[in-house]
Design an enzyme around this catalytic site. Structure first.
Site, PDB file in Angstrom:
ATOM      1  N   PHE A 250       0.869  -1.044   0.109  1.00  0.00           N
ATOM      2  CA  PHE A 250       0.068   0.003  -0.088  1.00  0.00           C
ATOM      3  C   PHE A 250       0.851   1.054  -0.184  1.00  0.00           C
ATOM      4  O   PHE A 250       0.537   2.244  -0.701  1.00  0.00           O
ATOM      5  CB  PHE A 250      -0.832   0.190   1.056  1.00  0.00           C
ATOM      6  N   GLU A 251       2.147   1.173   0.804  1.00  0.00           N
ATOM      7  CA  GLU A 251       2.804   2.377   0.882  1.00  0.00           C
ATOM      8  C   GLU A 251       3.865   2.570  -0.523  1.00  0.00           C
ATOM      9  O   GLU A 251       4.701   3.649  -0.264  1.00  0.00           O
ATOM     10  CB  GLU A 251       3.554   2.278   2.201  1.00  0.00           C
TER      11      GLU A 251
ATOM     12  N   TYR B 135      -2.518  -0.303  10.461  1.00  0.00           N
ATOM     13  CA  TYR B 135      -2.935  -0.877   8.991  1.00  0.00           C
ATOM     14  C   TYR B 135      -4.245  -1.602   9.256  1.00  0.00           C
ATOM     15  O   TYR B 135      -4.203  -2.446   9.886  1.00  0.00           O
ATOM     16  CB  TYR B 135      -1.875  -1.774   8.310  1.00  0.00           C
TER      17      TYR B 135
ATOM     18  N   GLY C 185     -14.331   2.025  11.159  1.00  0.00           N
ATOM     19  CA  GLY C 185     -13.878   2.631  12.540  1.00  0.00           C
ATOM     20  C   GLY C 185     -12.967   1.776  12.989  1.00  0.00           C
ATOM     21  O   GLY C 185     -12.320   1.900  14.388  1.00  0.00           O
TER      22      GLY C 185
ATOM     23  N   GLY D  92      -9.562   1.538  12.198  1.00  0.00           N
ATOM     24  CA  GLY D  92      -8.192   2.235  12.624  1.00  0.00           C
ATOM     25  C   GLY D  92      -8.400   3.006  13.581  1.00  0.00           C
ATOM     26  O   GLY D  92      -7.379   2.863  14.684  1.00  0.00           O
TER      27      GLY D  92
ATOM     28  N   LYS E 261      -3.664  11.487   2.028  1.00  0.00           N
ATOM     29  CA  LYS E 261      -4.437  12.523   2.609  1.00  0.00           C
ATOM     30  C   LYS E 261      -5.686  11.871   3.346  1.00  0.00           C
ATOM     31  O   LYS E 261      -6.126  12.701   4.318  1.00  0.00           O
ATOM     32  CB  LYS E 261      -5.101  13.432   1.303  1.00  0.00           C
TER      33      LYS E 261
ATOM     34  N   TYR F 266      -6.321  11.959  10.957  1.00  0.00           N
ATOM     35  CA  TYR F 266      -5.196  12.070  12.161  1.00  0.00           C
ATOM     36  C   TYR F 266      -5.710  13.451  12.598  1.00  0.00           C
ATOM     37  O   TYR F 266      -5.751  13.821  13.901  1.00  0.00           O
ATOM     38  CB  TYR F 266      -3.977  11.899  11.749  1.00  0.00           C
TER      39      TYR F 266
END
Lengths: 163, 163
Positions: A25-26, A86, A95, A97, A125, A131
């Site tokens: 994913f990253e 993750y 919810g 995460g 984003k 966050y």
């Protein structure tokens, strides 16, 4: 129904798989050098340096968080650094995460840690918006430097043996 | 002649003073909540979380470095995070910062750590130039987020007790 639980030795294979999914994913798959053996040592060995929790949703493995203790000189207290957070794509938007993060925050409070920190890739984003919604502050005026491989070796060579 | 040595319990007062000087330099004096008692616990208590080294030049205390173990999931190995690196103004330009960093790099190598990381304030251009000259890489594409105080409390409250 999401359930968060501490990882155990029998989760090492699962955590290894989740780390590989996160790296994909990253867009950092090339950087994964973790093996199950090394992970087991880091999480459950005599000199364990990190801890992990697993999120389960309707009995399925939905995601994980992995963290270690940091330290703030200014506070003279430990903190928690969240290395990985993750949630598998098919479980997003439920919810999970937030539940993982809240669990780590509660652990930080129980251990009297002064802060919880983590890093995010600037292009992520949706994560950044999430966050910020939690009240987290971007440490925009700081840049992290990393030395590894040959650079680290070369600097280590400069240390005087007597030091 | 610079000498680098491990800090001992009797250095706690000195380290406290150096942390305050560093905070002043970073224009962050208001953020220092460290006391000697807390520092002693963090560095030398039964649950010590950080380590420090002291630089002496011609018998005088010239600076210090303070670090803790981090962890990389991708490497599945510990690293070292350098929380503080400080050289008193009157001792700058003598290679003392480099000697402190090299000492930490050697420690990282001895402990088979995969990387050494630290953060720098973006306006501290001389430091940034020095770090780049060592081969350190700026993790420009990452931003660190921090949650503390009321934000951390509020998130911790969201964790389910059963979790």
């Amino acid at each position: 129904m999401t359930h968060i639980r501490a990882a155990t030795r029998s989760d090492v294979g699962l955590i290894h798989a989740l780390i590989r999914e996160l790296a994909e994913f990253e867009k950092l798959s090339g950087e994964v050098g973790a093996t199950e053996e090394l992970l087991k040592e880091s999480l459950f060995g005599p000199d364990a340096v990190a801890e992990a929790i697993i999120a389960e949703d309707a009995g399925q493995s939905a995601g994980f968080a992995l963290y270690f203790h940091s330290y703030s000189t200014f506070l003279a207290r430990p903190g928690i650094y969240l290395e990985d957070l993750y949630v598998r794509p098919e479980f997003r938007g439920r919810g999970i995460g937030r539940a993982l993060l809240a669990h780590v925050a509660r652990t930080a409070r129980e251990r009297r840690c002064g802060r919880l920190e983590w890093s995010v890739l600037d292009w992520n984003k949706p994560a950044i918006g999430f966050y910020r919604s939690l009240g987290a502050v971007a440490m925009d005026e700081w840049t992290t430097f990393r030395l590894s491989g040959a650079g680290l070796e070369a600097l280590a060579d400069q240390a005087r043996r007597a030091g």
